[in-house]
Scaffold this active site. Structure first.
Site, PDB file in Angstrom:
ATOM      1  CG  ASP A 419      -2.339   0.413   0.855  1.00  0.00           C
ATOM      2  OD1 ASP A 419      -2.712   0.250  -0.319  1.00  0.00           O
ATOM      3  OD2 ASP A 419      -3.072   0.900   1.731  1.00  0.00           O
ATOM      4  CG  ASP A 855     -10.402  -7.035  12.663  1.00  0.00           C
ATOM      5  OD1 ASP A 855     -11.147  -6.118  13.075  1.00  0.00           O
ATOM      6  OD2 ASP A 855      -9.341  -7.321  13.241  1.00  0.00           O
TER       7      ASP A 855
END
Length: 938
Positions: A419, A855
């Site tokens: 990223d 998550d």
């Protein structure tokens, strides 16, 4: 009537190749969609559409990403390949193998308002290595003649031992009664015609769904009844049963009443029983442990109730405010304690049987005569963002442990998401791919555990334990020396990149000054030359530069995809003996490596990139086009595979009876490098060994961000094939729903099902197909990959339950299609910064946005749709990682968890708003996640 845009099948994907001073181009017909299935299958259940080519979408054609009219062209990608001294432009006459090496040696970039480009990297080493490994040389010692081609190019014997003609005649071949030097069995002779016929018969795969033949306006889930077409027609089953006097199998109507065997007490033969045995078993916690625990909870609950009753009835009137605050805190602590204890009442343990998994999916049978692996594919995601905070050596060791996993090589694909777009990570991954050619065969040959070189060579135990090969010590010493050199190269990369960039930048400044002098300009005027970051081949790095120039900063750079290792062949490839170039002998070791891909999504100012969740969704789309594994394993860059059988353990749950309702398999997190006293509680023993086991007895454990195997269709936001709604007091009244029937009686607003292709006139299916661009974006290749992934993730037909459809045994043994430039160009389009605009990515599809603890929210959404999850605790730890080693990092981690929990509590993901498909105690567990930060206030 709204129609989805579908470009003409004849629209070419042009690859413009620049060589010297002239330009050469070749037009490619739109290729078929990517999948790990065969495209040339006449009996495919998805051939109803008759589509012959891949539909290339316009992921980068429109910024709004909406629905266009039917005759609109999306985009034609142009891949510019600059000339290099060691690379000739590819021609249309080159075979697929050359295309594979071309893809693995090309870095593809593209993005917003930019052309998708393919820059050819130096790949002479790889081509030489492939030429050496692919050469057919006699396997006899001291002979380097060309081997005989026959029996699937493996030699004159069925075992595949390669031998030249002279050695073959010396061994007594060709009617000489000799034996094969490889398998020590006599040679079997067949005529050339018979041999060709035999090879064709054995290579015939079972019917498979093909994305090339999938019609987008039809159903998402396509099923047909499969029957093996090659059963011997002269076999009379009834006559055979009569001649054997009814001794066909246990349970037959004419089974002998006095038992089977001479004594009448022999157990019945296991005709197919082993193949039907369950892959997993649920083992309850011993009553000697759980009963006292439950009794203790009841006693504490009674004592707590009596204490609070006494406290309320006896107030302190002299300090009424202090008494009120004390009572409030005590009531809150009692409430939070109850929320924490209720989900822990039903813990379970689970065990797997890997021998049954191997026998069911990797053993020769009628539909799979060669015993090729019938296991579904797995795409492994590894995420990293900053090479300074996450050292490249740690990431490299994680990648090496993945490449050496004990799983069929052709079924594994590894994707690294960078990223930060750093050249340091890119070159470290290239070094890792090179070292993997030594490390992976070494692990397979000597059954190394763990398969992380840093962890393996750093072990304090005796490395000779359970090692019986005589060459182990010598080869271990050589590999250890190579790994030490590998670490030196990785650690020296930052300085190497800096020096290289400084040298190139100085050269560019001299050229600019020379041009200024030739133009007659004022020499005293300063010249602005961008301080670029340069690659090893003398070209600009398309990602982030150290100087953070425009279009080359951390939040502003193009999308990058590089296939470091191309998809492997389906057939086994064996190496050579030890020599000057080969450090280890690999004559009996498979030297293939899984596909390895570097991905850095496009980032531009003004777009919300959603941190890790956005990076994971970009990998989901990229992998769907390039490999399309029906299951996904995600790992952090500092969590490596400690148990090489971890994937097989997880797949036992996904492929067992009832596994089609499982959305993910969560493994516990284990950490290394923690001080013996664990002063910062990094082990989280109560959570991972108590709470998660207890949740496994309800609807399943929570998703904790890493070490988890997902079902791809569950990540796509689809509902499970079956679900149970809980109504009444504490959810005692249950209603079972079958959600994949052509006609569903009850369908909620927030539900997307995978209907079965039973009624072609079903209007609901056509409407859902038209809504695909709004949900998944305007990539038709991505949309076409959805039913293929769903089919490959199904259970076998003999394990299917009511309301479900299965796949035939042996349906996944077909080799994966080779990777081409148009496929990578399509993958570039789906990682653009604007692709998710006006879609449901991050809202319902993929990892969910809007919380720093994405998550927990992602797992909650799946459980809320009716999916189940499983907690897999293996005897040997599946994964191991690193934990915070100082108080500052630990507090920062806990603060992030607390912030995410508060966001969950004040959002639509609060467990109080859960659907009836979530069990009552499961709701309590999720509600406790959102409540625990408020406990700190008291």
């Amino acid at each position: 009537m709204v129609k989805t845009a579908s470009p003409s099948s004849s629209s070419p994907v042009t690859i413009t190749v620049s060589s010297g001073g002239r330009r050469r181009s070749m037009g490619l017909t739109s290729p078929i969609p990517r999948a790990s299935v065969s495209a040339n299958n006449p009996a495919s259940p998805l051939r109803a559409s008759g589509c012959g080519g891949r539909r290339i979408s316009g992921g980068g054609a429109s910024k709004d990403g909406g629905i266009e009219e039917s005759n609109t062209e999306f985009v034609s990608y142009t891949v510019h390949i600059p000339p290099t001294p060691d690379r000739r432009p590819l021609t249309a006459s080159e075979d697929g193998k050359s295309g594979t090496s071309f893809i693995s040696g090309t870095i593809f970039t593209g993005g917003y308002n930019s052309v998708t480009r393919g820059h050819v990297m130096e790949c002479s080493m790889e081509s030489d290595a492939q030429a050496k490994t692919s050469s057919s040389v006699c396997g006899m010692k001291g002979c380097d003649e060309e081997a005989i081609k026959g029996r699937l190019c493996g030699g004159p014997c069925e075992c595949g031992f390669k031998i030249c003609r002279d050695c073959y005649l010396e061994c007594g071949g060709k009617n000489g009664g000799g034996k094969c030097p490889g398998c020590k069995e006599p040679y079997k002779y067949v005529s050339d015609d018979d041999e060709d016929d035999e090879e064709e018969d054995e290579d015939q795969p079972l019917p498979l769904p093909s994305m090339a033949e999938f019609k987008l306006d039809k159903r998402l889930s396509v099923v047909k009844s499969f029957k093996a077409q090659n059963h011997p027609p002269d076999f009379d089953h009834t006559r055979w049963l009569f001649e054997t006097k009814g001794t066909y199998g246990y349970g037959n109507a004419v089974w002998p009443k006095d038992g089977y065997g001479p004594n009448g007490f022999d157990p019945p033969p296991e005709f197919g029983e082993k193949a039907r045995r369950p892959l997993t078993r649920k083992v309850g916690v011993s009553a000697a442990i759980i009963s006292p625990y439950r009794l203790l909870i009841l006693l504490r609950l009674a004592a707590l109730g009596l204490f609070l009753t006494w406290r309320v009835r006896h107030p302190n009137h002299e300090a009424i405010w202090l008494w009120a605050m004390s009572i409030t805190c005590e009531l809150w602590f009692a409430f939070s304690w109850i929320l924490d204890q209720l989900p822990k009442l039903c813990p379970v343990n689970r065990v797997t049987d890997l021998s049954i998994l191997k026998g069911r999916f990797e053993s020769p049978n009628l539909r799979n005569p060669k015993g090729r692996s019938d296991l579904p594919g797995i795409d492994v995601f590894v995420s990293t963002a900053d090479p300074e905070k996450e050292p490249p050596l740690v990431t490299a060791n994680t990648i090496l442990s993945i490449l050496a996993i004990d799983y069929p090589v052709e079924k594994v694909a590894c994707y690294l998401s960078d990223d930060g777009g750093a050249l340091l990570t890119f070159e470290a991954l290239a070094e890792t791919a090179s070292f993997a050619r030594i490390w992976v065969p070494f692990c397979r040959k000597h059954h190394i555990e763990p398969r992380n070189p840093e962890a393996y060579f750093g072990q304090k135990r005796d490395f000779l334990k359970n090692k019986v090969r005589l060459d182990f010590v010598r080869e271990r010493r050589r590999v250890k020396r190579e790994y030490d050199e590998f670490k030196v190269r990785i650690n020296s990369l930052p300085e190497s990149i800096r020096r290289r960039s400084d040298a190139y930048n100085a050269h560019e400044e001299l050229r600019a000054k020379k041009k200024q002098m030739e133009a007659g300009s004022n020499v005293s005027e300063p010249i602005k030359v961008p301080k670029a970051t340069w690659m090893s081949d003398g070209s600009h790095w398309p990602g982030t530069w150290a100087s953070a120039e425009q279009d080359h900063s951390r939040g502003d750079h193009a999308g990058i995809i590089q296939a470091m290792l191309a998809p492997p062949n389906a057939e086994l490839e064996f190496g050579t003996e030890t020599d000057g170039e080969n450090l280890i002998g690999t004559t009996d070791v498979d030297i293939r490596l899984p596909m390895l891909v570097y991905v850095s999504r496009e980032k531009r100012p003004g777009y919300d990139h959603n941190k890790k969740a956005g990076a994971m969704n970009a990998l989901v789309r990229t992998s769907a086009i390039m490999s399309n594994g029906p299951f996904i394993l995600n790992l952090d860059c500092d969590h490596y595979i400690y148990n090489s059988l971890a994937m097989r353990e997880g797949m036992c749950f996904m492929l067992d009876r009832g596994g089609d309702r499982i959305c993910y398999v969560q493994f516990p997190q284990r950490f290394e490098g923690i001080d013996p006293s664990d002063r910062y509680a990094n082990h989280n023993t109560v959570f991972f060994d108590v709470s998660m086991r207890a949740l496994d007895g309800l609807q399943g454990p929570m998703y904790v961000g890493t070490g988890c195997i997902f079902r791809r269709t569950a990540l796509y936001g689809f509902s499970p094939p079956r679900a149970t709604e809980h109504h009444g007091w504490l959810g005692r009244r249950k209603i079972k729903l079958f959600l994949r029937k052509p006609k569903v009686s009850k369908k909620e607003v927030d539900e997307v099902c995978l209907p079965i292709n039973g009624d072609h006139n079903d209007d609901d299916a056509d409407i859902e197909s038209l809504l695909l661009p709004r949900r998944f974006g305007n990539s038709t290749s991505l949309a076409a990959s959805i039913p293929v992934a769903e089919y490959q993730g199904r259970l076998l037909q003999d394990l299917q339950e009511k309301g479900t459809q299965g796949r035939s045994a042996g349906s996944l043994v077909v080799p994966r299609e080779p990777l081409d430039a148009a496929t990578v160009a399509e993958a570039i389009s789906v990682i653009s910064c604007f692709y998710e605009d006006k879609t449901e990515w991050g809202k319902r599809v993929g990892w969910i946005y809007g919380s720093v603890t994405e998550d927990v929210v992602t797992g909650y959404r799946m459980h809320n749709r009716g999916w189940r999850s499983v907690y897999c605790v293996t005897k040997r730890d599946a994964f191991r990682g690193t934990a915070p080693i100082n108080l500052t990092d630990r507090l920062h981690q806990v603060l992030r968890w607390a912030t995410g929990s508060v966001e969950i509590f004040f959002s639509r993901n609060n467990a109080l708003l859960a659907s009836p498909r979530m069990k009552f105690l499961q709701r309590v567990a999720y509600f406790n996640v959102g409540m625990y930060p408020f406990t700190q206030c008291f």
